[in-house]
Structure formats: C-alpha cells, structure tokens
Design a protein around this motif. Sequence first.
Motif, short mmCIF file in Angstrom:
data_model
loop_
_atom_site.label_atom_id
_atom_site.label_comp_id
_atom_site.label_asym_id
_atom_site.label_seq_id
_atom_site.Cartn_x
_atom_site.Cartn_y
_atom_site.Cartn_z
N UNK B 124 34.47 21.92 41.12
CA UNK B 124 33.75 23.14 41.48
C UNK B 124 32.35 22.82 42.02
N UNK B 127 32.63 21.54 45.55
CA UNK B 127 32.92 22.64 46.46
C UNK B 127 31.64 23.43 46.76
N UNK B 131 29.64 23.84 50.48
CA UNK B 131 29.18 25.06 51.14
C UNK B 131 27.68 25.04 51.37
N UNK B 143 31.32 27.59 59.11
CA UNK B 143 31.46 28.11 57.74
C UNK B 143 32.75 28.90 57.61
N UNK B 144 33.03 29.72 58.60
CA UNK B 144 34.24 30.55 58.58
C UNK B 144 35.49 29.66 58.55
N UNK B 147 35.64 27.88 55.08
CA UNK B 147 35.93 28.81 53.98
C UNK B 147 37.39 29.24 54.05
N UNK B 148 37.86 29.49 55.26
CA UNK B 148 39.28 29.85 55.42
C UNK B 148 40.16 28.70 54.96
N UNK B 150 39.50 26.54 52.70
CA UNK B 150 39.49 26.48 51.22
C UNK B 150 40.55 27.43 50.65
N UNK B 151 40.65 28.63 51.24
CA UNK B 151 41.66 29.60 50.78
C UNK B 151 43.07 29.10 51.06
N UNK B 154 44.27 26.32 48.78
CA UNK B 154 44.67 26.82 47.46
C UNK B 154 46.01 27.54 47.55
N UNK B 155 46.20 28.32 48.61
CA UNK B 155 47.49 29.01 48.79
C UNK B 155 48.63 28.00 48.90
N UNK B 157 48.79 25.05 47.67
CA UNK B 157 49.04 24.41 46.38
C UNK B 157 49.80 25.36 45.45
N UNK B 158 49.42 26.64 45.49
CA UNK B 158 50.13 27.60 44.65
C UNK B 158 51.59 27.74 45.12
N UNK B 159 51.77 27.75 46.45
CA UNK B 159 53.13 27.77 47.02
C UNK B 159 53.93 26.60 46.48
#
Lengths: 335, 335
Positions: B124, B127, B131, B143-144, B147-148, B150-151, B154-155, B157-159
Amino acid sequence: MALVLPFEPNEPSIEALVALVKADMERVNATILARTGSDVAMIPEVANHLISSGGKRLRPMLTLACASLSGYRGDGHVKLAASVEFMHTATLLHDDVVDESDMRRGKLAARKLWGNEASVLVGDFLLGQAFKMMVEVGSMTCLDILATAACVIAEGEVMQLAAAKNTATSEDDYLAVIRGKTAELFAAACEVGAVLGQRPKAEQAACRSYGMNLGIAFQLVDDALDYGGSQAKLGKNVGDDFREGKITLPVLLAFRRGDASERAFWQRCLEKGEGNDADLDQAIGLMTRHRAIADTVERARHYGAIAKDALALFPNGQAKDALMEAVDFCLSRAH
Amino acid sequence: MALVLPFEPNEPSIEALVALVKADMERVNATILARTGSDVAMIPEVANHLISSGGKRLRPMLTLACASLSGYRGDGHVKLAASVEFMHTATLLHDDVVDESDMRRGKLAARKLWGNEASVLVGDFLLGQAFKMMVEVGSMTCLDILATAACVIAEGEVMQLAAAKNTATSEDDYLAVIRGKTAELFAAACEVGAVLGQRPKAEQAACRSYGMNLGIAFQLVDDALDYGGSQAKLGKNVGDDFREGKITLPVLLAFRRGDASERAFWQRCLEKGEGNDADLDQAIGLMTRHRAIADTVERARHYGAIAKDALALFPNGQAKDALMEAVDFCLSRAH
C-alpha cells in the motif's frame, strides 16, 4: 409555585452535519454504488458487503462540509468525498487481513466470507477507483494531498506493527501511529474541501488542522470505548483490542501508572497474548483504578478543543456550526 | 578443405534495450531507492528485499524506451518509470499474500520474513508513493492511464481467484485474466512514455498496443516455462504453478485435448490440489503428448507478432530496434 420541567441538556449530535450535506451525500452514495461496479462479480459483492454495512460515512461528510464551509459551488466535492470513502474502505479491508479480524461493524469481516485474497485485491481495486475519481475531478493539489495521505496511512499502520506487543510504547509514539493510521485521512478529507473552494492557504491549513485533531480525538475515544462501550454502539465487542493484543492509550496509561506486578499482568496478557475474559475484567478494573480510560477521553478532549479553535478563522454559519458540533458528538460517544 | 566453425546464431537479447535506457535507468534506480525511504524502518527493509532481488525491471525500461521512441526530452519519464516499478512491486507483495507463496525471485517471499501484514501494508505504501510521483510529474493523462491500470490489475487478479481451480476455464477467459493481471501494466508503462512525448493519438495507441501484446506474450511464456524451465532461469521452481493449483494455458490446453481419464487427473491434481511430484512428471508428459507447452509458446508468438507490428508506425532507429528485439527476447526465453 413554579412547575419544574425535567431538564434535558442538549446532547451534541451529528444531525446538523448530516442535514448540511444531505443532498450532496445522496450523490456521493450513488457515486459509491456506481463506482464499485465491475464485470467481475466478486468486486461489487465484497465492496458492498462493507460499504453497505452502515458506517457513518463521517469522512466523506467532512469533505462535503468543508467544501460548503469554503463556498465551493462546483461538482468535484462529490467524487472527492467518494474517493475518501473508498480509501477508507480499502484500509478497512486491508486492516482485517493484517489484524486477522473476524468481525467488522457487527458483521463477519469480508476476509471470513471471501478469504484474505479477496480482501486484499478488492481493497486494491477501490484504491485504484479512488485515484481514477480524483483524476476526473482534475485538481492536482487534491491528488497530491490524497496520494500523500495514502502513503502516510500505510506508514502509520506499519508503525503500529512495529509497536505491536510493546506495552512500553511511549504516548508520543502511539500518537504518531494514530496520526498516520486514522487522523491523516480525516485531515486530507477536510483539506481537499477547502482546496476545491480555492480558499487562502491559511484556511486550507485550518481545515486540515481541524480534520487532523478531530481524527486523533475520534481514535482516542474509539480506544476508550473498546474498554467500556457496548457492542451495539460499536459494532465490535468490548475487549476486542485486548483480545487482539492491541496496544492503545488506555493500556499505555494503565501500564505506566501500575506497579511491577500490574506491568507483568499487562505483558502476559498483551505481549504474550494470553489474556482471557477474566483477565479482561481485571484489565478494566486496573484501568478504572488508574483513571486510564477517563484520561484517554480527557486527552481526546484536548485534541477536540484544538480542532474547534482551528475553525475560528471561518465566519459563523451553518457549516461551521455543524463541524463544531461534530467534534462534540465524537467526544460524547465516550459517555 | 574448409575449416568448419561452430555456428552460433544471434540469440535475441535484451541488451539493446538495456543499453538504450542505461543512463535513464540509473536515475530510475536512484529514485526507487530514495522513494522507498521512510522513518518507519520496516518499509525500506521490506521494499528493498524485493526491489533489490534482481528483477529485470522490464516495465520501467519500457516506459523509458517508449519515451525515447517518442522523442521526449524532459525528466518526467524517470519518475513515471519508477512509479510503474512501484506498482509492479506492490502487486508482487500483495500477490504473495493472495497466493500464500513461500518464494519470490529465488528468495524467501517478504511475507515469510515479515508476515502478511507487512506485505499488505508496504504494498500500500509503494502504491501511494507511485501516485505521489505521478502527481509530481504533473500529467493528468498519465495519472489517468496508471490509475486505470491499478483498477484493471486488481480486477484481473480477482478474476483469477474466481477462475481458480476450474480446469474448464475457456482460453478467452484465461486471456482476460492475463490481460488484466499482467499485460495492462505493460500497456500502461508503454503508453505513458508516448503521452509524455506528446505523440499523436495513433502513436500513443500503438505504444499501448505494443505493451499489451508484449505483456500477454510474456505471461504465456512464463506459464510455459513453469512446466519446462530451470530454477536458475526463473527464480522459482518448475511446477510451482502445478503445486499451487494454478490454472494456466498449458493446463487448459492439455485438459481440453485429453480424454476423460486425463481430465480426471487434472481435476484431482489442480481442482482438489492433490498433485505430488510424481503427478508433476505425469502432467509434463501429458502436456508434451498434447503439445500443450509448445502451443502455449505458439500462442505467445502470435501476440509477439502483433506487438511488433504495432510499432510499424514509428520510424526505424535505435529505440524501435531495441523494443522489437525485446519481443524476440521474451519469446526466446521459452527455449
């Protein structure tokens, strides 16, 4: 002969703050709901388990109230408030993994339902979404404040790890921990409201100081409540900190003020993690004898007073009144 | 009579890329070192354990090379490259907790040395620092993009969590996972280089496409190597994925191409996690019979080819050559 009416002092309440930001807060809630959406079904499930579990959403309310105090008339405060709540939620998800907690806000912790993996990763997703929303708002200063907060929060949590199990932690070191892990996000939440309103530096700093000191007071009251609140009030059980071996200010004060045998008791219970329910009763007894809980609340009052003085720069009005009363409300939770 | 010299074909190498970005990379390394600094001693300890463990730093090299390809003359690429490496390191730290890994890059995983807590929190922190550095560079577009990313990471990894243990995962679903968990950061790393260089949209998109397809190829080769590489080459053992029950493309292909008894074997080993070392030998045997490893590399070649064609828009030169050869190098690791 005069009729004596029962006298009921006005309990400080959060209602003025809630009323002040009501309309904006509905937009924040809609944003939160929309931005936890993902094609990956587990993400909204895990995120909403925690987000919909009835936290007070104090932090986003602070952003909205400070934007209002600062006369901000745009839309950016809604996304920044949602960002702040996402950062907070990410921290809670990661904390549960770190603390190996079973409960959070009176519900099973996400990690117990979906596993540590999901808690870590959904926390990461929310952090990413928080930064995406900040980018959409487009204020580089606000991005800087919140990115710095993300670092400082993590530092505070790591500091807490390092201090863990050490009953001889100094009060100053403990303060440094809670400044990082709790108060920094309160401070950032308030500061970005004033930055959006393009207030002079002194007023931005005043909002930051208000948030920082309110955050410290909030955490100290939380620490006190853990040895004297009811489960309903907290969504966690009295003694959770004790059972987890967390070193908080009530412990530090009781340890310092106790004799050698008492210190041995605290070390056995907290450093070695051998405390049971009978020990918890004794712990509360020792804290009461040494005024450790009462003085933790007394310390909280000190920071609460600083928070209120920080706002003196701003003209009186609805927003300032609501923020002032929020401090008293946080302190009054300790009764 | 002619003397027959031993013929040694020119192996593709990463050296051209390394040489291209050498000077910048020294600044990136200094930035990385400086930005893991913290008064909280555990943060640099944990961060540097992983950062100094000899990763190739391919991702930051890609940012630097794409900035060079785009004719960028400023300083921002150094901090963005360091940000990209921090995001990658944070992902590794969190992955180790998610996967319960014992080893990382041939060393004990940080979580084995400092605990899951430290891995989550130092991730954390990194990360947050990533930023902060992006904010210092000051490009809202970069930045955009990050940041995208980063999302999306994570998606992905969850998948992967959701697909875990399912040997019937489709190749398309598997591709969606590795696009997210691996290729997105390669894509973002390359794209921000072109954005800094203020290249036309088509060239920014070309760099992004190069990174995305290189990232997919890289991950597929990694998956293949896990069933056929040596420990020295990988910093992990052959069969790690097998032992952890990870579903990767070689498994998916062998499962689909196998008969009912083979499918039962894969399910026993991976879905139920009962595979032992003898099973690993059988697994590699089945993969060889069905060309599952070779065809995984073949699929990787396909994405590698797309990556190289993506760069066709750019004029020939040192940067383009180095990036082209990097694709061949990634593919050649499979030999």
